[in-house]
Motif scaffolding. Structure first.
Motif, mmCIF file in Angstrom:
data_model
loop_
_atom_site.group_PDB
_atom_site.id
_atom_site.type_symbol
_atom_site.label_atom_id
_atom_site.label_comp_id
_atom_site.label_asym_id
_atom_site.label_seq_id
_atom_site.Cartn_x
_atom_site.Cartn_y
_atom_site.Cartn_z
ATOM 1 N N ALA A 197 0.834 -1.198 0.000
ATOM 2 C CA ALA A 197 0.000 0.000 0.000
ATOM 3 C C ALA A 197 0.870 1.249 0.000
ATOM 4 O O ALA A 197 0.567 2.233 -0.679
ATOM 5 C CB ALA A 197 -0.907 -0.002 1.225
ATOM 6 N N VAL A 198 1.970 1.190 0.744
ATOM 7 C CA VAL A 198 2.892 2.321 0.757
ATOM 8 C C VAL A 198 3.471 2.532 -0.627
ATOM 9 O O VAL A 198 3.602 3.658 -1.108
ATOM 10 C CB VAL A 198 4.023 2.075 1.789
ATOM 11 C CG1 VAL A 198 5.047 3.192 1.706
ATOM 12 C CG2 VAL A 198 3.442 1.995 3.189
ATOM 13 N N VAL A 225 2.076 1.894 -3.435
ATOM 14 C CA VAL A 225 1.069 2.511 -4.282
ATOM 15 C C VAL A 225 0.985 4.007 -3.999
ATOM 16 O O VAL A 225 0.992 4.832 -4.914
ATOM 17 C CB VAL A 225 -0.307 1.847 -4.050
ATOM 18 C CG1 VAL A 225 -1.393 2.609 -4.780
ATOM 19 C CG2 VAL A 225 -0.264 0.406 -4.524
ATOM 20 N N ILE A 226 0.969 4.352 -2.715
ATOM 21 C CA ILE A 226 0.839 5.757 -2.358
ATOM 22 C C ILE A 226 2.029 6.547 -2.861
ATOM 23 O O ILE A 226 1.892 7.607 -3.475
ATOM 24 C CB ILE A 226 0.679 5.915 -0.830
ATOM 25 C CG1 ILE A 226 -0.662 5.331 -0.399
ATOM 26 C CG2 ILE A 226 0.766 7.378 -0.437
ATOM 27 C CD1 ILE A 226 -0.844 5.271 1.106
ATOM 28 N N VAL A 227 3.235 6.011 -2.615
ATOM 29 C CA VAL A 227 4.427 6.730 -3.046
ATOM 30 C C VAL A 227 4.475 6.828 -4.563
ATOM 31 O O VAL A 227 4.778 7.876 -5.130
ATOM 32 C CB VAL A 227 5.695 6.028 -2.499
ATOM 33 C CG1 VAL A 227 6.942 6.647 -3.112
ATOM 34 C CG2 VAL A 227 5.738 6.152 -0.992
ATOM 35 N N ILE A 244 2.000 6.786 -6.674
ATOM 36 C CA ILE A 244 1.016 7.744 -7.143
ATOM 37 C C ILE A 244 1.495 9.157 -6.862
ATOM 38 O O ILE A 244 1.386 10.058 -7.692
ATOM 39 C CB ILE A 244 -0.352 7.480 -6.473
ATOM 40 C CG1 ILE A 244 -0.918 6.154 -6.978
ATOM 41 C CG2 ILE A 244 -1.319 8.615 -6.787
ATOM 42 C CD1 ILE A 244 -2.140 5.698 -6.219
ATOM 43 N N SER A 281 11.785 9.733 1.097
ATOM 44 C CA SER A 281 10.815 8.658 1.249
ATOM 45 C C SER A 281 11.069 7.622 0.174
ATOM 46 O O SER A 281 11.527 7.937 -0.913
ATOM 47 C CB SER A 281 9.381 9.185 1.191
ATOM 48 O OG SER A 281 9.164 9.939 0.028
ATOM 49 N N TRP A 282 10.800 6.420 0.548
ATOM 50 C CA TRP A 282 10.914 5.311 -0.400
ATOM 51 C C TRP A 282 9.972 4.230 0.082
ATOM 52 O O TRP A 282 9.475 4.269 1.198
ATOM 53 C CB TRP A 282 12.354 4.800 -0.496
ATOM 54 C CG TRP A 282 12.900 4.200 0.765
ATOM 55 C CD1 TRP A 282 12.816 2.891 1.153
ATOM 56 C CD2 TRP A 282 13.604 4.894 1.804
ATOM 57 N NE1 TRP A 282 13.435 2.734 2.364
ATOM 58 C CE2 TRP A 282 13.937 3.935 2.785
ATOM 59 C CE3 TRP A 282 14.012 6.213 1.994
ATOM 60 C CZ2 TRP A 282 14.627 4.274 3.942
ATOM 61 C CZ3 TRP A 282 14.706 6.531 3.145
ATOM 62 C CH2 TRP A 282 15.010 5.580 4.099
#
Lengths: 185, 472
Positions: B73-74, B76-78, B80, B217-218
């Motif tokens: 999920a992370v 996907v968020i990153v 996007i 962030s990664w």
């Protein structure tokens, strides 16, 4: 799916919902129905191999394990033959509007169990979700009762460690901002 | 948060999506939290990984089967967020509800050029390992990843990563009034040589030409270079205690010291130097050698050697490695000369939260391009991850992962058997046809035919004729 085999009818009546539930817990609804049907097709063809009484359901779970694994072999090829479209809608692919965590703890524990070795995970789920006894798990997975006793105990400890790790990961590493000092928390 | 093992197990019981089988008609829809379970991680040739939903950062490390989907999920968020930032200038339509998680990030970015120049120069100075030049871009009260750059331990962190030869190649930068976000592909001197890269986002806040804050962030859990560094430190602790004591061990606190890792070691230039020196040994440790030997045996058609490398209770794609039908299937692939060209084998690249190398099971992921004698001449191959768990040189678990949707060499084999059934029905009947069940016999394909070494030999014999009429 019923037939003229009275024993099969009885077994189907008694266990179909359990097998369908097992499949639903592990794959998409569409695939789960197909898998459950396949399990009972095997049971119909191999009625002579199917053990009686308390051992029937574990035997069916064992078949279901293989059916779910094999399902993907067929699915991939079918997917290619149909221009590789069908599989793109598998419910397990997270959609952007689905990433919001609704049940944080459940998701955390499911993530944790997903990190475990395959056998650990299957033993835990057979115990926690299918409600099988250790003896029934041994029957389903082809291990001795002693092995299941020991491995299940270790699996619970590993689950605890992974749960804490995933929990910490989720609490301390929001998507757009990472924590300091590397990623060793 | 502290729970006993039994409490966590009880939570798992509660997480059952269908707690009451008798009430199933009302509960057939899958519970959302189950998306984190990957139902296919145990599959054999068809092991897959989730589809990328957004433009893919270059050379994203492959997902491992036991990576938690929370991390997905992370991702996907990153992803996007990165995509939204990169294309923000072209967007004319309002964000859809599915883009909601990135809305805030996008809206605070506005076009400026000066900030981007500062950001790009800072990254260039980082890549040049020039600590002073890099820090000179910051305001005196500037922040580097939640730490004040004026602090010595923050500067040590910078020096550590630079000494580790961390390099970030910039993709795109999106700018706002006071913010700049640059996508990068980042490597370091330990895992870079074997091809591991980490897509990263550098997020700057820039005020009057100086950096007020910088954050990274990664996607966690993707086998990032950062996880690799932490895992390597664990390995040094276990295998080179004298070096550990001299250059790593510290009674430190992550809450107070920016360069404190795992509350037990300090990231310093000296530590980075040791890591670089030990990298070849780390990357060729016994568990990696076991994995490479497994693939060598596979390529050589050495089924005895391959299955002999498994422990007594080992799992092969979720099945007991001792399953005779599984072995027949493997020997079928060997017969059609299925081979894997190793691109890299790297130990323990998952999240650092996965039990480290000193734990009971060590993990090794080999990335290899796989083809066979049927599909190779057609130019068909697939990049696969061969994922091992190894305990004291013995393989305890093995599985594959590869991109879903890719044309796989096994599809060619299956197509060819279909062709044989039509063209040479006598051959099909004699060599392939079987009254079998794919539910109980692993080498039973589509409930119609059994994969055996003899069948593989027939495929090889007829391969030229099949390819002459095939259309891929």
């Amino acid at each position: 799916m019923t037939g003229n085999h009275p024993r099969f009818d009885q077994i189907y009546e008694r266990h179909h919902r359990s097998i369908l539930a097992y499949c639903l817990r592990r794959t998409s609804r569409e695939d789960a129905y197909a898998a459950a049907n396949e399990v009972f097709e095997v049971a119909w063809k191999r009625g002579g191999d199917m053990p009686d009484g308390e051992r029937t359901l574990p035997w069916l779970y064992g078949v279901a394990r293989k059916v779910l694994s094999h399902q993907r072999r067929s699915a991939t090829r079918f997917s290619r033959l149909t221009n590789r479209v069908a599989r793109h809608t598998v419910p397990y692919q997270p959609q952007p509007d689905q990433v919001v965590v609704q049940r944080f703890e459940y998701e955390t524990v499911c993530s944790a169990v997903n990190r475990l070795p395959a056998d650990d995970r299957e033993m835990l789920l057979l115990s926690a979700w299918e409600g099988l006894t250790h003896a029934e798990i041994a029957e389903t997975m082809g291990y001795t009762l002693t092995t299941v006793d020991k491995r299940l105990a270790r699996a619970k400890q590993r689950l605890k460690r992974q749960y804490e790790a995933v929990y910490s990961d989720n609490m301390h590493r929001p998507p757009a901002s990472t924590t300091k000092g590397g990623e060793a928390q | 948060m502290s729970r006993s093992a039994e409490q966590v197990y009880a939570l798992l019981v509660d997480a059952n999506p269908i707690p009451d089988v008798d009430a199933m008609p009302e509960t057939l829809q899958q519970t959302p939290h189950l998306r984190v379970l990957d139902p296919r991680r145990d599959d054999m040739q068809t092991q897959t990984k989730p589809l990328q939903l957004e433009p893919t950062p270059p050379r994203t490390p492959r997902r491992r089967a036991w990576i938690p989907a929370v991390a997905a999920a992370v991702v996907v968020i990153v992803a996007i967020g990165i995509a939204a930032l990169a294309f923000r200038g072209q967007e004319t339509e309002p964000a859809t509800p599915t883009e909601a998680p990135t809305t805030t990030l996008v809206e605070r970015i506005e076009p400026t050029a000066t900030g981007e120049d500062v950001a790009r120069q800072a990254i260039a100075d980082w890549n040049a390992a020039d600590v002073d030049a890099f820090l000179s871009h910051f305001a005196t009260d500037g922040q580097f990843r939640e730490g004040a750059v004026a602090n010595g331990d923050v500067q040590d962190t910078v020096a550590f990563y630079m000494a580790l030869q961390q390099q970030s190649t910039i993709g795109d930068c999106s700018t706002g009034d006071t913010t700049v976000a640059c996508t990068t592909v980042t490597t370091d001197g330990v895992t870079g040589p074997v091809g591991l890269e980490t897509p990263m986002l550098w997020s700057f806040e820039i005020d009057e030409g100086t950096i007020a804050s910088l954050d990274w962030s990664w996607a966690s859990g993707e086998g990032s270079i950062f996880d690799g560094a932490v895992n390597m430190a664990n390995w040094i602790d276990a295998n080179h205690p004298e070096i550990w004591s001299a250059s790593f061990a510290a009674d430190c606190s992550m809450a107070e010291q920016h360069n404190c890792f795992a509350n037990k070691w300090l990231g310093t230039p000296a530590a980075a130097t040791e890591m670089l020196a030990l990298a070849p040994e780390y990357l060729n440790q016994p568990s990696v050698q076991s994995a490479r030997q497994f693939i060598d045996d596979w390529n050589a058609g050495n089924a005895d050697g391959l299955f002999g490398s498994f422990g007594e209770t080992a799992q092969f794609s979720g099945l007991p490695a001792s399953d005779p039908y599984l072995r027949a299937d493997v020997e079928f692939f060997m017969a059609i000369e299925n081979v894997a060209a190793i691109e890299r084998c790297v130990p323990d690249l998952g999240s650092s939260l996965v039990p480290p190398l000193v734990a009971e099971h060590q993990s090794v992921t080999c990335t290899a391009v796989t083809t066979d004698a049927l599909s190779g001449p057609l130019g068909i191959s697939v990049e696969m991850d061969w994922i091992f768990r190894v305990n004291d040189g013995v393989i305890t678990d093995f599985q594959w992962e590869f991109d879903e949707g890719a044309l796989h060499p096994q599809d060619v084999a299956a197509d060819m058997v279909d062709w044989i059934e039509i063209t040479y029905p006598d051959v099909f009947e004699a060599t392939f046809a079987a009254e079998c069940s794919s539910a109980t016999e692993w080498n039973c394909w589509f409930d119609r035919w059994a994969a055996t070494p003899q069948g593989g030999a027939e495929l090889l014999r007829l391969a030229d004729e099949f390819r002459a009429q095939a259309d891929y």
